[in-house]
Motif scaffolding. Structure first.
Motif, PDB file in Angstrom:
ATOM      1  N   GLY A   1       0.809  -1.200   0.000  1.00  0.00           N
ATOM      2  CA  GLY A   1       0.000   0.000   0.000  1.00  0.00           C
ATOM      3  C   GLY A   1       0.843   1.251   0.000  1.00  0.00           C
ATOM      4  N   ILE A   2       0.170   2.339  -0.163  1.00  0.00           N
ATOM      5  CA  ILE A   2       0.798   3.647  -0.115  1.00  0.00           C
ATOM      6  C   ILE A   2       1.224   3.899   1.329  1.00  0.00           C
ATOM      7  N   PRO A   3       2.424   4.443   1.550  1.00  0.00           N
ATOM      8  CA  PRO A   3       2.915   4.607   2.923  1.00  0.00           C
ATOM      9  C   PRO A   3       1.915   5.248   3.890  1.00  0.00           C
ATOM     10  N   LYS A   4       1.201   6.282   3.469  1.00  0.00           N
ATOM     11  CA  LYS A   4       0.220   6.929   4.360  1.00  0.00           C
ATOM     12  C   LYS A   4      -0.891   5.956   4.744  1.00  0.00           C
ATOM     13  N   ALA A   5      -1.377   5.179   3.788  1.00  0.00           N
ATOM     14  CA  ALA A   5      -2.443   4.216   4.082  1.00  0.00           C
ATOM     15  C   ALA A   5      -1.931   3.108   4.998  1.00  0.00           C
ATOM     16  N   VAL A   6      -0.703   2.666   4.783  1.00  0.00           N
ATOM     17  CA  VAL A   6      -0.119   1.641   5.642  1.00  0.00           C
ATOM     18  C   VAL A   6       0.019   2.193   7.061  1.00  0.00           C
TER      19      VAL A   6
ATOM     20  N   ARG B   1      -3.142   8.085 -15.603  1.00  0.00           N
ATOM     21  CA  ARG B   1      -4.443   8.532 -15.069  1.00  0.00           C
ATOM     22  C   ARG B   1      -4.803   7.741 -13.812  1.00  0.00           C
ATOM     23  N   ARG B   2      -4.588   6.447 -13.870  1.00  0.00           N
ATOM     24  CA  ARG B   2      -4.920   5.588 -12.728  1.00  0.00           C
ATOM     25  C   ARG B   2      -4.041   5.925 -11.530  1.00  0.00           C
ATOM     26  N   LEU B   3      -2.755   6.165 -11.768  1.00  0.00           N
ATOM     27  CA  LEU B   3      -1.855   6.578 -10.689  1.00  0.00           C
ATOM     28  C   LEU B   3      -2.357   7.881 -10.071  1.00  0.00           C
ATOM     29  N   GLY B   4      -2.769   8.799 -10.927  1.00  0.00           N
ATOM     30  CA  GLY B   4      -3.280  10.076 -10.437  1.00  0.00           C
ATOM     31  C   GLY B   4      -4.496   9.908  -9.558  1.00  0.00           C
ATOM     32  N   SER B   5      -5.430   9.072  -9.979  1.00  0.00           N
ATOM     33  CA  SER B   5      -6.660   8.914  -9.198  1.00  0.00           C
ATOM     34  C   SER B   5      -6.459   8.063  -7.949  1.00  0.00           C
ATOM     35  N   MET B   6      -5.582   7.074  -8.020  1.00  0.00           N
ATOM     36  CA  MET B   6      -5.420   6.161  -6.891  1.00  0.00           C
ATOM     37  C   MET B   6      -4.402   6.644  -5.856  1.00  0.00           C
ATOM     38  N   VAL B   7      -3.359   7.313  -6.303  1.00  0.00           N
ATOM     39  CA  VAL B   7      -2.276   7.672  -5.394  1.00  0.00           C
ATOM     40  C   VAL B   7      -2.192   9.174  -5.188  1.00  0.00           C
ATOM     41  N   LEU B   8      -2.024   9.899  -6.273  1.00  0.00           N
ATOM     42  CA  LEU B   8      -1.780  11.332  -6.136  1.00  0.00           C
ATOM     43  C   LEU B   8      -2.984  12.076  -5.563  1.00  0.00           C
TER      44      LEU B   8
ATOM     45  N   LEU C   1      -2.886  14.121  -2.092  1.00  0.00           N
ATOM     46  CA  LEU C   1      -3.128  15.562  -2.079  1.00  0.00           C
ATOM     47  C   LEU C   1      -4.355  15.940  -1.253  1.00  0.00           C
ATOM     48  N   ALA C   2      -5.339  15.054  -1.197  1.00  0.00           N
ATOM     49  CA  ALA C   2      -6.565  15.343  -0.449  1.00  0.00           C
ATOM     50  C   ALA C   2      -6.287  15.563   1.035  1.00  0.00           C
ATOM     51  N   ASP C   3      -5.225  14.933   1.562  1.00  0.00           N
ATOM     52  CA  ASP C   3      -4.913  15.053   2.982  1.00  0.00           C
ATOM     53  C   ASP C   3      -4.057  16.276   3.318  1.00  0.00           C
ATOM     54  N   LEU C   4      -3.622  17.014   2.295  1.00  0.00           N
ATOM     55  CA  LEU C   4      -2.753  18.156   2.549  1.00  0.00           C
ATOM     56  C   LEU C   4      -3.547  19.391   2.967  1.00  0.00           C
TER      57      LEU C   4
ATOM     58  N   ARG D   1      -0.561  22.643   0.037  1.00  0.00           N
ATOM     59  CA  ARG D   1      -0.905  22.638  -1.393  1.00  0.00           C
ATOM     60  C   ARG D   1      -0.322  23.861  -2.096  1.00  0.00           C
ATOM     61  N   THR D   2      -0.416  25.017  -1.471  1.00  0.00           N
ATOM     62  CA  THR D   2       0.139  26.241  -2.041  1.00  0.00           C
ATOM     63  C   THR D   2       1.648  26.107  -2.199  1.00  0.00           C
ATOM     64  N   PHE D   3       2.306  25.567  -1.199  1.00  0.00           N
ATOM     65  CA  PHE D   3       3.747  25.343  -1.242  1.00  0.00           C
ATOM     66  C   PHE D   3       4.117  24.456  -2.437  1.00  0.00           C
ATOM     67  N   LEU D   4       3.398  23.347  -2.611  1.00  0.00           N
ATOM     68  CA  LEU D   4       3.675  22.444  -3.737  1.00  0.00           C
ATOM     69  C   LEU D   4       3.419  23.110  -5.084  1.00  0.00           C
ATOM     70  N   LEU D   5       2.345  23.883  -5.174  1.00  0.00           N
ATOM     71  CA  LEU D   5       2.041  24.573  -6.431  1.00  0.00           C
ATOM     72  C   LEU D   5       3.131  25.572  -6.800  1.00  0.00           C
ATOM     73  N   LYS D   6       3.687  26.240  -5.803  1.00  0.00           N
ATOM     74  CA  LYS D   6       4.763  27.206  -6.065  1.00  0.00           C
ATOM     75  C   LYS D   6       6.052  26.503  -6.483  1.00  0.00           C
ATOM     76  N   MET D   7       6.294  25.297  -5.969  1.00  0.00           N
ATOM     77  CA  MET D   7       7.519  24.565  -6.288  1.00  0.00           C
ATOM     78  C   MET D   7       7.416  23.779  -7.591  1.00  0.00           C
ATOM     79  N   ALA D   8       6.223  23.405  -7.988  1.00  0.00           N
ATOM     80  CA  ALA D   8       6.032  22.462  -9.095  1.00  0.00           C
ATOM     81  C   ALA D   8       6.516  22.937 -10.466  1.00  0.00           C
ATOM     82  N   PRO D   9       6.398  24.206 -10.844  1.00  0.00           N
ATOM     83  CA  PRO D   9       6.731  24.597 -12.221  1.00  0.00           C
ATOM     84  C   PRO D   9       8.210  24.466 -12.605  1.00  0.00           C
ATOM     85  N   ARG D  10       9.091  24.399 -11.634  1.00  0.00           N
ATOM     86  CA  ARG D  10      10.526  24.380 -11.947  1.00  0.00           C
ATOM     87  C   ARG D  10      11.267  23.629 -10.841  1.00  0.00           C
TER      88      ARG D  10
END
Length: 156
Positions: A21-26, A118-125, A129-132, A137-146
């Motif tokens: 499982g995903i570490p958070k779920a485990v 797509r499946r990875l996005g729906s099942m894992v990502l 992200l829902a728990d953040l 989330r803002t921090f990740l959005l600022k870091m993501a482009p580069r």
């Protein structure tokens, strides 16, 4: 399921349990009041698999199913996984599913990789992200482009 396994262990019956499982779920499962015996389990965190090993494994797996796949397509499929264990499963499955009638083509490879992502996005990502928090989330959005750092150069 955990309660049943716990009873089998308590009765000294031969039992083995392997879960993934995903570490958070485990972590959530291990902290559940009903599954305390699982805290004694030996967790193994899977590291990324070398892409060359992914390619070799996919070659053997496809060969075993009778679905033909070319070397260039194997390379592309393996690289698409980035060595991420769950994505290896997803890419392999979706490419095979779309190709089992006529072999892997560039089109079925592209469609399979896209379906896997797509499946990875729906099942894992999405679940991660829902728990953040909004701040995280803002921090990740600022870091993501580069490429980004969380510490000054030289201190990492």
């Amino acid at each position: 399921m955990a309660a049943t396994v716990q009873h089998l262990v308590r009765d000294s019956l031969p039992i083995a349990l392997v879960v993934a499982g995903i570490p958070k779920a485990v972590s959530d499962l291990l902290n559940d009041d009903e599954a305390t015996f699982l805290r004694r389990a030996d967790p193994i965190v899977l590291a990324d698999v070398p892409v060359a090993a992914v390619k070799d494994s996919m070659r053997e797996t496809f060969r075993g199913t009778g679905v033909s796949i070319g070397e260039e397509q194997l390379r592309a499929a393996a690289e698409a996984t980035g060595g991420y264990p769950f994505l290896i499963q997803l890419v392999g499955y979706h490419v095979w599913r779309l190709s089992k009638e006529s072999g892997v083509t560039d089109e079925t490879l592209a469609r399979g990789v896209e379906a896997a992502r797509r499946r990875l996005g729906s099942m894992v990502l999405a679940t991660t992200l829902a728990d953040l928090s909004d701040v995280a989330r803002t921090f990740l959005l600022k870091m993501a482009p580069r490429p980004s750092r969380t510490s000054p150069p030289g201190l990492a």
